[in-house]
Design a protein around this motif. Structure first.
Motif, PDB file in Angstrom:
ATOM      1  N   THR A  55       0.855  -1.169   0.000  1.00  0.00           N
ATOM      2  CA  THR A  55       0.000   0.000   0.000  1.00  0.00           C
ATOM      3  C   THR A  55       0.907   1.240   0.000  1.00  0.00           C
ATOM      4  OG1 THR A  55      -1.847   1.096   1.123  1.00  0.00           O
ATOM      5  CG2 THR A  55      -0.186   0.063   2.523  1.00  0.00           C
ATOM      6  N   PRO A  56       0.621   2.265  -0.812  1.00  0.00           N
ATOM      7  CA  PRO A  56       1.520   3.419  -0.925  1.00  0.00           C
ATOM      8  C   PRO A  56       1.717   4.157   0.403  1.00  0.00           C
ATOM      9  CG  PRO A  56      -0.076   3.389  -2.721  1.00  0.00           C
ATOM     10  CD  PRO A  56      -0.508   2.340  -1.743  1.00  0.00           C
ATOM     11  N   ASN A  57       2.977   4.493   0.692  1.00  0.00           N
ATOM     12  CA  ASN A  57       3.368   5.316   1.832  1.00  0.00           C
ATOM     13  C   ASN A  57       3.206   4.632   3.181  1.00  0.00           C
ATOM     14  OD1 ASN A  57       3.897   7.292  -0.023  1.00  0.00           O
ATOM     15  ND2 ASN A  57       2.104   8.533   0.467  1.00  0.00           N
ATOM     16  N   PHE A  58       2.746   3.401   3.195  1.00  0.00           N
ATOM     17  CA  PHE A  58       2.596   2.680   4.444  1.00  0.00           C
ATOM     18  C   PHE A  58       3.391   1.388   4.387  1.00  0.00           C
ATOM     19  CE2 PHE A  58      -1.026   5.470   4.753  1.00  0.00           C
ATOM     20  CZ  PHE A  58      -1.178   5.695   6.114  1.00  0.00           C
ATOM     21  N   PRO A  59       3.943   0.960   5.508  1.00  0.00           N
ATOM     22  CA  PRO A  59       4.670  -0.327   5.529  1.00  0.00           C
ATOM     23  C   PRO A  59       3.684  -1.494   5.495  1.00  0.00           C
ATOM     24  CG  PRO A  59       4.557   0.584   7.735  1.00  0.00           C
ATOM     25  CD  PRO A  59       3.954   1.625   6.823  1.00  0.00           C
ATOM     26  N   ASP A  60       4.212  -2.680   5.215  1.00  0.00           N
ATOM     27  CA  ASP A  60       3.378  -3.876   5.300  1.00  0.00           C
ATOM     28  C   ASP A  60       2.892  -4.066   6.738  1.00  0.00           C
ATOM     29  OD1 ASP A  60       3.856  -4.276   2.658  1.00  0.00           O
ATOM     30  OD2 ASP A  60       5.245  -5.964   2.925  1.00  0.00           O
ATOM     31  N   GLY A  61       1.714  -4.601   6.870  1.00  0.00           N
ATOM     32  CA  GLY A  61       1.134  -4.821   8.190  1.00  0.00           C
ATOM     33  C   GLY A  61      -0.116  -5.661   8.079  1.00  0.00           C
ATOM     34  N   ARG A  62      -1.068  -5.384   8.951  1.00  0.00           N
ATOM     35  CA  ARG A  62      -2.322  -6.120   8.946  1.00  0.00           C
ATOM     36  C   ARG A  62      -3.496  -5.157   9.146  1.00  0.00           C
ATOM     37  NH1 ARG A  62      -1.992 -11.687   9.418  1.00  0.00           N
ATOM     38  NH2 ARG A  62       0.117 -12.514   9.737  1.00  0.00           N
ATOM     39  N   ASP A  63      -4.494  -5.259   8.275  1.00  0.00           N
ATOM     40  CA  ASP A  63      -5.718  -4.487   8.458  1.00  0.00           C
ATOM     41  C   ASP A  63      -6.532  -5.081   9.595  1.00  0.00           C
ATOM     42  OD1 ASP A  63      -5.438  -2.504   6.563  1.00  0.00           O
ATOM     43  OD2 ASP A  63      -6.424  -3.641   4.967  1.00  0.00           O
ATOM     44  N   ARG A  64      -6.969  -4.216  10.500  1.00  0.00           N
ATOM     45  CA  ARG A  64      -7.816  -4.662  11.610  1.00  0.00           C
ATOM     46  C   ARG A  64      -9.186  -4.007  11.462  1.00  0.00           C
ATOM     47  NH1 ARG A  64      -5.166  -5.063  17.343  1.00  0.00           N
ATOM     48  NH2 ARG A  64      -4.288  -6.815  16.161  1.00  0.00           N
ATOM     49  N   TRP A  65     -10.234  -4.852  11.507  1.00  0.00           N
ATOM     50  CA  TRP A  65     -11.606  -4.391  11.339  1.00  0.00           C
ATOM     51  C   TRP A  65     -12.369  -4.525  12.648  1.00  0.00           C
ATOM     52  CZ3 TRP A  65     -12.830  -2.193   6.722  1.00  0.00           C
ATOM     53  CH2 TRP A  65     -11.954  -2.428   5.663  1.00  0.00           C
ATOM     54  N   LYS A  66     -13.352  -3.666  12.824  1.00  0.00           N
ATOM     55  CA  LYS A  66     -14.210  -3.735  13.995  1.00  0.00           C
ATOM     56  C   LYS A  66     -15.252  -4.833  13.808  1.00  0.00           C
ATOM     57  CE  LYS A  66     -13.797   1.287  14.572  1.00  0.00           C
ATOM     58  NZ  LYS A  66     -14.546   2.577  14.600  1.00  0.00           N
ATOM     59  N   ALA A  67     -15.838  -5.272  14.910  1.00  0.00           N
ATOM     60  CA  ALA A  67     -16.938  -6.229  14.821  1.00  0.00           C
ATOM     61  C   ALA A  67     -18.101  -5.580  14.085  1.00  0.00           C
ATOM     62  CB  ALA A  67     -17.363  -6.666  16.219  1.00  0.00           C
ATOM     63  N   GLY A  68     -18.794  -6.375  13.271  1.00  0.00           N
ATOM     64  CA  GLY A  68     -19.874  -5.853  12.462  1.00  0.00           C
ATOM     65  C   GLY A  68     -21.115  -6.721  12.514  1.00  0.00           C
ATOM     66  N   ALA A  69     -21.966  -6.553  11.516  1.00  0.00           N
ATOM     67  CA  ALA A  69     -23.244  -7.259  11.456  1.00  0.00           C
ATOM     68  C   ALA A  69     -23.298  -8.118  10.204  1.00  0.00           C
ATOM     69  CB  ALA A  69     -24.405  -6.265  11.468  1.00  0.00           C
ATOM     70  N   VAL A  70     -24.076  -9.212  10.276  1.00  0.00           N
ATOM     71  CA  VAL A  70     -24.235 -10.130   9.156  1.00  0.00           C
ATOM     72  C   VAL A  70     -25.695 -10.536   9.052  1.00  0.00           C
ATOM     73  CG1 VAL A  70     -23.615 -12.075  10.647  1.00  0.00           C
ATOM     74  CG2 VAL A  70     -23.523 -12.358   8.173  1.00  0.00           C
ATOM     75  N   GLY A  71     -26.178 -10.685   7.825  1.00  0.00           N
ATOM     76  CA  GLY A  71     -27.523 -11.170   7.571  1.00  0.00           C
ATOM     77  C   GLY A  71     -27.504 -12.161   6.423  1.00  0.00           C
ATOM     78  N   ILE A  72     -28.241 -13.266   6.560  1.00  0.00           N
ATOM     79  CA  ILE A  72     -28.263 -14.320   5.544  1.00  0.00           C
ATOM     80  C   ILE A  72     -29.696 -14.792   5.339  1.00  0.00           C
ATOM     81  CG2 ILE A  72     -27.583 -16.712   5.028  1.00  0.00           C
ATOM     82  CD1 ILE A  72     -24.969 -16.196   6.456  1.00  0.00           C
ATOM     83  N   GLY A  73     -30.078 -14.958   4.079  1.00  0.00           N
ATOM     84  CA  GLY A  73     -31.361 -15.543   3.730  1.00  0.00           C
ATOM     85  C   GLY A  73     -31.144 -16.693   2.773  1.00  0.00           C
ATOM     86  N   SER A  74     -31.914 -17.779   2.912  1.00  0.00           N
ATOM     87  CA  SER A  74     -31.694 -18.955   2.071  1.00  0.00           C
ATOM     88  C   SER A  74     -33.011 -19.639   1.750  1.00  0.00           C
ATOM     89  CB  SER A  74     -30.733 -19.942   2.747  1.00  0.00           C
ATOM     90  OG  SER A  74     -31.244 -20.355   3.995  1.00  0.00           O
ATOM     91  N   ILE A  75     -32.998 -20.365   0.642  1.00  0.00           N
ATOM     92  CA  ILE A  75     -34.103 -21.223   0.241  1.00  0.00           C
ATOM     93  C   ILE A  75     -33.516 -22.575  -0.120  1.00  0.00           C
ATOM     94  CG2 ILE A  75     -33.988 -20.320  -2.128  1.00  0.00           C
ATOM     95  CD1 ILE A  75     -37.020 -20.864  -2.310  1.00  0.00           C
ATOM     96  N   GLY A  76     -34.144 -23.652   0.375  1.00  0.00           N
ATOM     97  CA  GLY A  76     -33.535 -24.955   0.187  1.00  0.00           C
ATOM     98  C   GLY A  76     -34.545 -26.060   0.025  1.00  0.00           C
ATOM     99  N   TRP A  77     -34.000 -27.274  -0.111  1.00  0.00           N
ATOM    100  CA  TRP A  77     -34.807 -28.461  -0.310  1.00  0.00           C
ATOM    101  C   TRP A  77     -34.251 -29.588   0.556  1.00  0.00           C
ATOM    102  CZ3 TRP A  77     -39.257 -28.935  -3.128  1.00  0.00           C
ATOM    103  CH2 TRP A  77     -39.746 -30.223  -3.328  1.00  0.00           C
ATOM    104  N   GLY A  78     -35.088 -30.159   1.399  1.00  0.00           N
ATOM    105  CA  GLY A  78     -34.693 -31.288   2.224  1.00  0.00           C
ATOM    106  C   GLY A  78     -35.036 -32.597   1.538  1.00  0.00           C
ATOM    107  N   LEU A  79     -34.109 -33.555   1.588  1.00  0.00           N
ATOM    108  CA  LEU A  79     -34.288 -34.828   0.902  1.00  0.00           C
ATOM    109  C   LEU A  79     -34.988 -35.871   1.760  1.00  0.00           C
ATOM    110  CD1 LEU A  79     -30.798 -35.095  -0.847  1.00  0.00           C
ATOM    111  CD2 LEU A  79     -32.890 -33.986  -1.658  1.00  0.00           C
ATOM    112  N   GLY A  80     -35.298 -35.548   3.012  1.00  0.00           N
ATOM    113  CA  GLY A  80     -36.001 -36.472   3.876  1.00  0.00           C
ATOM    114  C   GLY A  80     -35.127 -37.481   4.583  1.00  0.00           C
ATOM    115  N   ASN A  81     -33.830 -37.493   4.285  1.00  0.00           N
ATOM    116  CA  ASN A  81     -32.912 -38.452   4.916  1.00  0.00           C
ATOM    117  C   ASN A  81     -31.804 -37.752   5.696  1.00  0.00           C
ATOM    118  OD1 ASN A  81     -31.477 -37.349   2.846  1.00  0.00           O
ATOM    119  ND2 ASN A  81     -30.978 -39.273   1.817  1.00  0.00           N
TER     120      ASN A  81
END
Length: 256
Positions: A55-81
């Motif tokens: 990254t320009p002008n910065f040394p190598d390191g590690r990006d640190r992120w804050k805790a965030g939020a997640v949302g997931i929606g799904s549609i599926g099919w169960g095989l009965g077994n």
């Protein structure tokens, strides 16, 4: 001869019964989700520190992120077994904390958003409790990471730099899933869920940056002495952990 015929007849009659018992024994180890179902869940998400390659002008390191939020929606099919297959859409959002490095003090601002589509295969387990069915699975898909963040840094000599990161990167993704489902006894086909997911996107990821500051890093940035350059902010790893609560509704639940 008569006893042999009786023994043969008993053997022939008992074979289908034994096969049926074996089939039944195998089926009781799985929650029989049958047919179409939909599910939704949400919760908290946290990225492991991402190793920054350049990254320009910065040394190598590690990006640190804050805790965030997640949302997931799904549609599926169960095989009965016990086996299920599903398609999901996912979204994660978290704030930028800082670049972790030993040579500069840094502070981040802005956000990162990831979204994508996954195809999952899962298996529900019967542990002998009518109110609890663990499940596990894995999925593959494609996702995008959209970043709009800034980073300010100052080294030990007083040289300072401000950098803006932006853009969207897309690549293949995969995940591991482990969860617990709790059937709601008074609503047939409805289950509450608690779930953990490990998610990752292949890299390295690359976002465009514009960096303004003291290029040499030997004196504090002052009017007229700063320079602006463009480049890329590349991260090599992207490991995400999500904990969620949700619900699953079956449209063709199996009878008790």
């Amino acid at each position: 001869m008569k006893p042999r015929r009786i023994l043969l007849a008993q053997t022939l009659l008992s074979a289908p019964l034994a096969a049926g018992l074996l089939l039944f024994a195998g089926s009781v180890h799985a929650q029989p989700v049958q047919g179409l179902y939909i599910a939704g869940e949400g919760g908290g998400t946290l990225n492991q520190d991402q190793r920054v390659k350049s990254t320009p002008n910065f040394p190598d390191g590690r990006d640190r992120w804050k805790a965030g939020a997640v949302g997931i929606g799904s549609i599926g099919w169960g095989l009965g077994n016990g086996f299920r297959v599903e398609v999901e859409g996912d979204y994660r959002n978290m704030g930028y904390n800082r670049l972790v490095t030993n040579t500069m003090a840094t502070k981040g601002d802005g956000r990162r958003q990831t979204y994508g589509v996954m195809v999952n295969a899962l298996f529900d387990l019967d542990v002998g409790k009518p109110w609890l069915f663990p499940y596990f699975g894995a999925g593959v898909g494609y996702g995008w990471t959209s970043t709009n963040a800034s980073l300010a840094g100052q080294n030990a000599s007083g040289g300072s730099t401000v950098q803006h990161m932006g853009g969207t990167y897309g690549n293949a993704t995969y995940q591991g899933i482990f969860g617990l489902s709790f059937p709601v006894p008074w609503v047939v086909g409805l289950s509450a869920t608690a779930e953990y997911r490990f998610w990752t996107m292949f890299g390295p990821q690359s976002h465009g940056v514009t960096s303004t500051g003291d290029i040499g890093g030997t004196t504090p940035m002052t009017t007229g002495s700063s320079s602006t350059i463009s480049g890329t902010h590349k991260t090599v790893t992207d490991f995400n952990h999500s904990m969620m609560l949700g619900r699953r509704s079956e449209f063709n639940p199996a009878p008790p």
